[in-house]
Design a protein around this motif. Structure first.
Motif, mmCIF file in Angstrom:
data_model
loop_
_atom_site.group_PDB
_atom_site.id
_atom_site.type_symbol
_atom_site.label_atom_id
_atom_site.label_comp_id
_atom_site.label_asym_id
_atom_site.label_seq_id
_atom_site.Cartn_x
_atom_site.Cartn_y
_atom_site.Cartn_z
ATOM 1 N N PRO B 120 0.817 -1.219 0.000
ATOM 2 C CA PRO B 120 0.000 0.000 0.000
ATOM 3 C C PRO B 120 0.851 1.271 0.000
ATOM 4 O O PRO B 120 0.473 2.276 -0.578
ATOM 5 C CB PRO B 120 -0.796 -0.098 1.302
ATOM 6 C CG PRO B 120 -0.829 -1.537 1.614
ATOM 7 C CD PRO B 120 0.482 -2.096 1.133
ATOM 8 N N THR B 123 2.095 2.636 -3.515
ATOM 9 C CA THR B 123 1.133 3.111 -4.499
ATOM 10 C C THR B 123 0.880 4.603 -4.287
ATOM 11 O O THR B 123 1.024 5.111 -3.190
ATOM 12 C CB THR B 123 -0.190 2.351 -4.366
ATOM 13 O OG1 THR B 123 -0.585 2.371 -3.001
ATOM 14 C CG2 THR B 123 -0.039 0.927 -4.804
ATOM 15 N N SER B 124 0.486 5.295 -5.346
ATOM 16 C CA SER B 124 0.387 6.746 -5.243
ATOM 17 C C SER B 124 -0.869 7.148 -4.495
ATOM 18 O O SER B 124 -1.902 6.492 -4.572
ATOM 19 C CB SER B 124 0.396 7.390 -6.624
ATOM 20 O OG SER B 124 -0.905 7.391 -7.162
ATOM 21 N N ALA B 126 -2.769 9.610 -5.060
ATOM 22 C CA ALA B 126 -3.855 9.998 -5.959
ATOM 23 C C ALA B 126 -4.638 8.760 -6.398
ATOM 24 O O ALA B 126 -5.878 8.717 -6.285
ATOM 25 C CB ALA B 126 -3.287 10.733 -7.175
ATOM 26 N N ALA B 127 -3.931 7.744 -6.864
ATOM 27 C CA ALA B 127 -4.614 6.528 -7.318
ATOM 28 C C ALA B 127 -5.382 5.885 -6.163
ATOM 29 O O ALA B 127 -6.555 5.525 -6.304
ATOM 30 C CB ALA B 127 -3.594 5.547 -7.900
ATOM 31 N N ILE B 130 -8.599 7.787 -5.195
ATOM 32 C CA ILE B 130 -9.667 7.612 -6.186
ATOM 33 C C ILE B 130 -10.287 6.218 -6.045
ATOM 34 O O ILE B 130 -11.511 6.056 -6.084
ATOM 35 C CB ILE B 130 -9.100 7.848 -7.599
ATOM 36 C CG1 ILE B 130 -8.750 9.324 -7.769
ATOM 37 C CG2 ILE B 130 -10.090 7.409 -8.662
ATOM 38 C CD1 ILE B 130 -7.914 9.634 -8.982
ATOM 39 N N ILE B 131 -9.448 5.221 -5.835
ATOM 40 C CA ILE B 131 -9.953 3.857 -5.666
ATOM 41 C C ILE B 131 -10.827 3.774 -4.401
ATOM 42 O O ILE B 131 -11.928 3.235 -4.416
ATOM 43 C CB ILE B 131 -8.778 2.861 -5.586
ATOM 44 C CG1 ILE B 131 -8.028 2.820 -6.918
ATOM 45 C CG2 ILE B 131 -9.277 1.468 -5.204
ATOM 46 C CD1 ILE B 131 -6.704 2.101 -6.864
ATOM 47 N N GLN B 134 -14.234 5.229 -4.574
ATOM 48 C CA GLN B 134 -15.155 4.293 -5.205
ATOM 49 C C GLN B 134 -15.651 3.234 -4.231
ATOM 50 O O GLN B 134 -16.829 2.915 -4.168
ATOM 51 C CB GLN B 134 -14.461 3.606 -6.383
ATOM 52 C CG GLN B 134 -14.420 4.450 -7.612
ATOM 53 C CD GLN B 134 -15.821 4.842 -7.987
ATOM 54 O OE1 GLN B 134 -16.617 4.020 -8.381
ATOM 55 N NE2 GLN B 134 -16.128 6.115 -7.829
ATOM 56 N N LEU B 135 -14.696 2.680 -3.475
ATOM 57 C CA LEU B 135 -15.070 1.634 -2.517
ATOM 58 C C LEU B 135 -16.059 2.174 -1.491
ATOM 59 O O LEU B 135 -16.940 1.457 -1.021
ATOM 60 C CB LEU B 135 -13.821 1.099 -1.800
ATOM 61 C CG LEU B 135 -12.840 0.324 -2.681
ATOM 62 C CD1 LEU B 135 -11.563 0.000 -1.906
ATOM 63 C CD2 LEU B 135 -13.464 -0.958 -3.196
ATOM 64 N N LEU B 142 -18.365 -0.871 -2.575
ATOM 65 C CA LEU B 142 -18.176 -2.209 -2.029
ATOM 66 C C LEU B 142 -18.360 -2.235 -0.512
ATOM 67 O O LEU B 142 -18.869 -3.205 0.043
ATOM 68 C CB LEU B 142 -16.762 -2.672 -2.390
ATOM 69 C CG LEU B 142 -16.571 -4.160 -2.525
ATOM 70 C CD1 LEU B 142 -17.209 -4.635 -3.820
ATOM 71 C CD2 LEU B 142 -15.084 -4.462 -2.543
ATOM 72 N N TRP B 174 -4.551 2.401 5.954
ATOM 73 C CA TRP B 174 -4.227 1.342 4.991
ATOM 74 C C TRP B 174 -2.861 1.593 4.358
ATOM 75 O O TRP B 174 -2.056 0.682 4.216
ATOM 76 C CB TRP B 174 -5.316 1.280 3.911
ATOM 77 C CG TRP B 174 -5.056 0.266 2.850
ATOM 78 C CD1 TRP B 174 -5.281 -1.071 2.931
ATOM 79 C CD2 TRP B 174 -4.511 0.501 1.549
ATOM 80 N NE1 TRP B 174 -4.908 -1.681 1.754
ATOM 81 C CE2 TRP B 174 -4.441 -0.735 0.898
ATOM 82 C CE3 TRP B 174 -4.086 1.643 0.873
ATOM 83 C CZ2 TRP B 174 -3.948 -0.873 -0.404
ATOM 84 C CZ3 TRP B 174 -3.598 1.515 -0.418
ATOM 85 C CH2 TRP B 174 -3.542 0.267 -1.044
ATOM 86 N N LEU B 242 -9.234 14.575 -2.905
ATOM 87 C CA LEU B 242 -9.674 13.634 -3.942
ATOM 88 C C LEU B 242 -10.813 12.737 -3.480
ATOM 89 O O LEU B 242 -11.334 11.956 -4.265
ATOM 90 C CB LEU B 242 -8.494 12.762 -4.400
ATOM 91 C CG LEU B 242 -7.427 13.496 -5.209
ATOM 92 C CD1 LEU B 242 -6.208 12.625 -5.379
ATOM 93 C CD2 LEU B 242 -7.990 13.901 -6.564
ATOM 94 N N PRO B 245 -14.027 14.482 -5.444
ATOM 95 C CA PRO B 245 -13.523 15.345 -6.506
ATOM 96 C C PRO B 245 -14.673 16.062 -7.205
ATOM 97 O O PRO B 245 -15.804 15.605 -7.182
ATOM 98 C CB PRO B 245 -12.806 14.379 -7.448
ATOM 99 C CG PRO B 245 -13.364 13.049 -7.158
ATOM 100 C CD PRO B 245 -13.899 13.068 -5.766
#
Lengths: 294, 306
Positions: B120, B123-124, B126-127, B130-131, B134-135, B142, B174, B242, B245
């Motif tokens: 974890p 990883t960036s 920003a990515a 955004i993920i 969504q979750l 989810l 995380w 973010l 957004p």
């Protein structure tokens, strides 16, 4: 982008007599179960981003959510490159992270070598300055830095991201620590005997000796530069983005196509994932030695 | 005997080359690192807007007075900052201790597990944000889907203060827990097993050994990790920016329910171009961070060593 240095791990009090390092408890099935669950939790968001990027847009809104990859990955990748400027962003990030990595490694090795092995006036004081500056958060100076870039006419251009990143205090100190341990003075004296001047000594003796540490520093610098978000967001314009600022622009559209955004996020993660898969052992080792902080 | 040219060259080389070697660092850092930091203090005493450079004028502590006494948005942002600091730092350290304890056994596939813990962190932000956004989505996320198994779900994570702070804290925890776990693991492995053997003879069980031996011996690492996590978590910006957004991104939600101080700095400086005000926020945030970091140092220092 912040780099902080961990103090060296202290020696724990050693019990008198035989201080053996054995007989650590054998992991039980429960330990494995717990660790596998944590591992799954660690990997899941990245995996899920990949799942979405291999599905159609319709699949994203379905209940129950899709949890296995579909067959639309290449189609979505093609869409990212057709419908957005992501190719430009990837190119820009490559230029930024590549230049910063080469420069940080070179200048850190030079300065680290001087601090560790050469004698000069004010050495201790200057090294103290290097160590002290690691603790300062760069966000604090972001407004004046932006004003400078605007004055230089660099705002919106890549050099505004590259130039401030060309050196790091962390890199200098990291290489200095390595040279202290790994480069015997006899080797340098022998080089002097052979008539090497300081620059030749650096190039032919110090630099080859520094290769393992320089590689670790390079890995970390690349990953940090690739992932850096705040300063590029401030100083770049959406027309000339890095991968991270392009992602934030994509995610903030009025009608967001999440398949597209997460496909881009997945593509943008691939370079660091590759570095990680190839050199994960060294990266973990660096953190465990308490030497690295992203 | 007169010095030859070669001797003189050697003398100058030994004397001056070291300065040449360290100068690239000091030049670049001085111009692009140190100068902006110091200049922030000056800008914070000005009324200064990017779009009106000619109109910049000295107003003394006016920005500070406005911030501290007349700006509820600032105090809202500071409150959110402290709330997120608590919600991220404490779980990070506790989970990291637990994970390190699990990893500190004779394990097959050690490297795989260790790499998994740090995944974890590479990883960036920003990515990842955004993920996670969504979750944590309201309708198709989810997290809500899983909650629905237990009769929950349909939480609008972004809308509330507590829910949005929980979601943002989840991302930060995380991303950083594994990093701290590996720092702890390194020190755990240096603890001689004789200490545990002695404790076993004295009748101390696993849990007692963990709290009475492992944790106290890790005190320096716990102090370090807490202070580092504090300085990082006090300036969260990308995650709240973010998480929601869109047009209201810089305000941290429609009601500023998750606007942090760093995000407020960004809003004032780079969407309203009020550079003087933004610089004043930067300085107050820096002072607050030092205070909170000092506080966490004092608290973690009290871990008992017996």
């Amino acid at each position: 982008m912040t780099t902080v240095l961990t103090p060296a791990a202290p020696a724990p009090p050693v019990a008198p007599g035989r201080a053996r390092r054995i007989a650590r408890r054998v992991a039980s099935p429960w330990t494995y179960a717990a660790l596998i669950a944590i591992l799954a939790g660690s990997a899941f968001p990245v995996y899920w981003s990949f799942v979405v990027s291999s599905q159609t847009s319709e699949a994203v809104g379905s209940v129950p959510p899709v949890l296995v990859p579909g067959g639309h990955l290449f189609e979505n990748i093609a869409r990212v490159f057709d419908e957005t400027d992501f190719a430009l962003a990837l190119g820009n990030s490559m230029i930024v992270a590549g230049t910063i990595t080469v420069s940080v490694v070179l200048f850190s090795t030079l300065a680290g070598f001087a601090f560790a092995k050469l004698r000069f006036r004010g050495r201790t004081l200057l090294l103290l300055v290097v160590v002290a500056t690691q603790a300062i958060p760069t966000e604090l100076g972001v407004v004046p830095l932006y004003m400078m870039m605007a004055d230089f006419g660099w705002a919106g251009q890549l050099q505004a991201v590259i130039v401030p990143g060309l050196v790091t205090a962390f890199g200098v100190f990291f290489m200095r620590q390595y040279f202290e341990r790994a480069l015997p003075l006899e080797l340098l004296e022998a080089g002097r005997m052979d008539g090497c001047n300081s620059l030749r000594l650096f190039w032919h003796v110090a630099l080859p000796a520094a290769r393992p540490a320089a590689a670790v520093l390079g890995l970390f610098t690349f990953m940090q530069a690739w992932n850096d978000f705040f300063w590029p967001l401030v100083v770049l314009v959406p027309e000339n983005p890095t991968v991270q600022t392009a992602l934030s622009t994509l995610a903030s559209g009025y009608t967001t196509d999440y398949t597209l955004v997460l496909t881009a996020a997945t593509i943008g993660t691939v370079p660091v994932l590759l570095v990680f898969l190839l050199f994960g052992r060294q990266i973990v080792g660096g953190i465990m030695q308490g030497a690295l902080k992203g | 005997m007169a010095l030859t040219f070669a001797d003189r060259r050697h003398k100058w080389d030994v004397k001056l080359s070291p300065f040449g070697f360290v100068s690239p660092y000091f030049l670049i850092f001085g111009v692009f690192g140190l100068f902006p930091l110091l200049y922030t203090a000056f800008v914070s005493l000005q009324k200064r807007n990017l779009l009106d450079a000619e109109g910049a004028r000295f107003i003394g502590f006016g920005n500070y007075e406005q911030l501290l006494f007349h700006d509820p948005y600032f105090w809202n942002a500071m409150g959110n900052t402290v709330s997120l600091w608590l919600l991220t730092t404490i779980p990070q350290i506790l989970f990291a201790l637990g994970i390190a304890h699990l990893l500190n056994r004779r394990l097959r596939g050690r490297t795989l597990f260790r790499m998994g813990m740090i995944l974890p962190n590479i990883t960036s932000v920003a990515a990842v944000t955004i993920i996670f956004a969504q979750l944590f989505g309201r309708d198709f996320g989810l997290v809500n889907w899983v909650l629905s198994w237990f009769g929950g779900g349909h939480v609008d994570w972004q809308a509330g203060t507590a829910s949005s702070h929980t979601a943002i804290a989840a991302m930060v925890v995380w991303r950083w827990t594994g990093y701290h776990a590996l720092i702890f693991l390194a020190s755990m492995q240096a603890i001689p097993s004789t200490m545990y053997e002695a404790a076993t003879l004295d009748g101390a069980r696993g849990w007692q050994q963990f709290w009475r031996i492992t944790v106290p011996l890790l005190r320096p690492q716990i102090i370090f990790s807490t202070v580092i996590a504090t300085t990082g978590n006090m300036r969260l910006l990308a995650e709240p920016l973010l998480f929601n957004p869109g047009t209201a991104a810089a305000t941290g939600g429609s009601d500023r329910q998750f606007q942090t101080a760093a995000l407020y700095l960004y809003e004032q400086g780079f969407t309203k171009y009020d550079f003087g005000y933004s610089s004043a926020i930067a300085l107050i945030l820096a002072v607050a961070t030092m205070l909170v970091a000092g506080l966490s140092y004092l608290v973690t220092r009290r871990i008992q060593t017996d």
